[in-house]
Design a protein around this motif. Structure first.
Motif, PDB file in Angstrom:
ATOM      1  N   PRO A 249      27.241  42.212  -3.914  1.00 35.59           N
ATOM      2  CA  PRO A 249      26.546  41.239  -3.058  1.00 35.59           C
ATOM      3  C   PRO A 249      25.075  41.540  -2.804  1.00 35.59           C
ATOM      4  CG  PRO A 249      28.618  42.011  -2.071  1.00 35.59           C
ATOM      5  CD  PRO A 249      28.284  42.933  -3.176  1.00 35.59           C
ATOM      6  N   GLN A 250      24.581  42.699  -3.243  1.00 34.25           N
ATOM      7  CA  GLN A 250      23.200  43.058  -2.946  1.00 34.25           C
ATOM      8  C   GLN A 250      22.236  42.079  -3.622  1.00 34.25           C
ATOM      9  OE1 GLN A 250      22.626  45.434  -0.694  1.00 34.25           O
ATOM     10  NE2 GLN A 250      24.879  45.583  -0.619  1.00 34.25           N
ATOM     11  N   PRO A 251      21.157  41.713  -2.951  1.00 30.88           N
ATOM     12  CA  PRO A 251      20.250  40.680  -3.489  1.00 30.88           C
ATOM     13  C   PRO A 251      19.574  41.070  -4.799  1.00 30.88           C
ATOM     14  CG  PRO A 251      19.311  41.752  -1.543  1.00 30.88           C
ATOM     15  CD  PRO A 251      20.732  42.184  -1.626  1.00 30.88           C
ATOM     16  N   PHE A 252      19.461  42.358  -5.088  1.00 31.52           N
ATOM     17  CA  PHE A 252      18.786  42.781  -6.321  1.00 31.52           C
ATOM     18  C   PHE A 252      19.745  42.847  -7.513  1.00 31.52           C
ATOM     19  CE2 PHE A 252      19.896  46.547  -3.810  1.00 31.52           C
ATOM     20  CZ  PHE A 252      20.726  47.227  -4.701  1.00 31.52           C
ATOM     21  N   VAL A 253      21.030  42.604  -7.296  1.00 33.44           N
ATOM     22  CA  VAL A 253      22.022  42.680  -8.372  1.00 33.44           C
ATOM     23  C   VAL A 253      22.302  41.280  -8.912  1.00 33.44           C
ATOM     24  CG1 VAL A 253      24.392  43.290  -8.994  1.00 33.44           C
ATOM     25  CG2 VAL A 253      23.086  44.769  -7.443  1.00 33.44           C
TER      26      VAL A 253
END
Length: 315
Positions: A249-253
């Motif tokens: 869920p991380q925005p950079f993934v």
């Protein structure tokens, strides 16, 4: 130079029917090196053998060097050269004799065949071994002679099936140089390979085949650009699904998934993402074994298209 539509090949036995090539569409331009990339058993060699008239198609149509594959097979053979995986030289004959004989098979006079053999021996750097029996040749020398046999009649299209399999790195690099020289001389080259580095270094365009179907096609750079950002590979012990739910869920993934026990994360900026990944894993009390950052490769393209690593399936 090559155009195929819906090309199929079915093998039948008493027990089963296997569709080795399942409707392949291809277009190869004049003077380019076109790579057919895929694991063993994917349909590469079967497709090449159909295009070289060695195997009749079960369906579809194709033209090679301006000739219809089904209706003008004999003329196709005059316009192409073919180098198979195992080669075709006679261990008891000299390389020069092989080349002269090949020229004679294609209708050259004795003097023409000898002149062409001498030309090929020089260009392929076979002077030191040309008059020895081919059983004394190294692997690289045999492979260069195989290419010479395929080029003896100056074909418009040269088919190379796994041309560097079994060669040492030095011989492989020398073979790459030879293939490039042939392209510069105007020969269209269609080669099959399961070596990622070979396809990336040599080919103007690449088609990736899996289970008899084309799953991606384009220049190596175009294919790699389909994978946005960088690839971070993480070796970490623990519940794989829980770790995935922590990082995905991380925005950079952009994408995440496990492959052979390693978590692969496709991220926007790998240098910035790695510290954040380390903090998240440390905060969750997880022990990190390894972490690495790479740029997207043709293997990443294959993995995205098929869910499997080409390096693993080709091994």
């Amino acid at each position: 130079m090559i155009q195929a539509r819906g090309l199929r090949r079915v093998f039948k036995s008493r027990r089963q029917t296997v569709e080795a090539v399942a409707g392949v569409d291809l277009q190869v331009e004049h003077g380019e090196i076109f790579g057919f990339l895929g694991p063993n058993g994917a349909g590469k060699t079967t497709t090449l053998r159909m295009l070289a008239t060695l195997l009749p198609p079960s369906g579809g149509e194709a033209t090679v060097a301006g000739c219809d594959l089904r209706q003008e097979a004999a003329e196709v053979r005059h316009r192409i050269g073919y180098v198979g995986q195992t080669g075709g030289n006679d261990p008891a004959i000299t390389g020069r004799s092989e080349l002269v004989f090949q020229g004679r098979l294609y209708g050259m006079t004795v003097s023409e065949a000898r002149a062409r053999a001498a030309e090929l021996i020089s260009s392929l750097e076979l002077e030191d071994c040309a008059d020895r029996q081919t059983k004394t040749y190294s692997g690289g020398q045999k492979r260069r002679l195989d290419i010479g046999l395929g080029l003896a009649h100056r074909p418009q299209v040269l088919f190379l099936d796994e041309p560097t399999t079994g060669l040492d790195p030095q011989s492989r690099a020398r073979m790459w140089d030879e293939v490039r020289r042939r392209r510069e001389g105007g020969t269209t080259i269609f080669l099959t390979t399961h070596y990622l580095e070979e396809a990336d270094a040599l080919c103007d365009r690449v088609a990736i085949i899996d289970h008899g179907r084309i799953v991606a096609e384009g220049t190596p750079d175009q294919l790699k650009r389909q994978i946005a950002g960088d690839v971070v590979s993480v070796g970490v012990a623990g519940d794989q699904e829980a770790i995935l739910e922590l990082l995905r869920p991380q925005p950079f993934v952009r994408e995440a998934g496990w492959q052979d026990g390693t978590l692969r994360l496709y991220v926007d900026r790998g240098e910035s993402a790695m510290p954040a990944i380390l903090r998240l894993l440390d905060g969750a009390g997880l022990d990190l074994d390894t972490i690495s950052l790479t740029r997207p490769s043709l293997d990443d393209v294959f993995l995205r298209q098929t869910g499997r690593s080409l390096r693993e399936t080709a091994a």
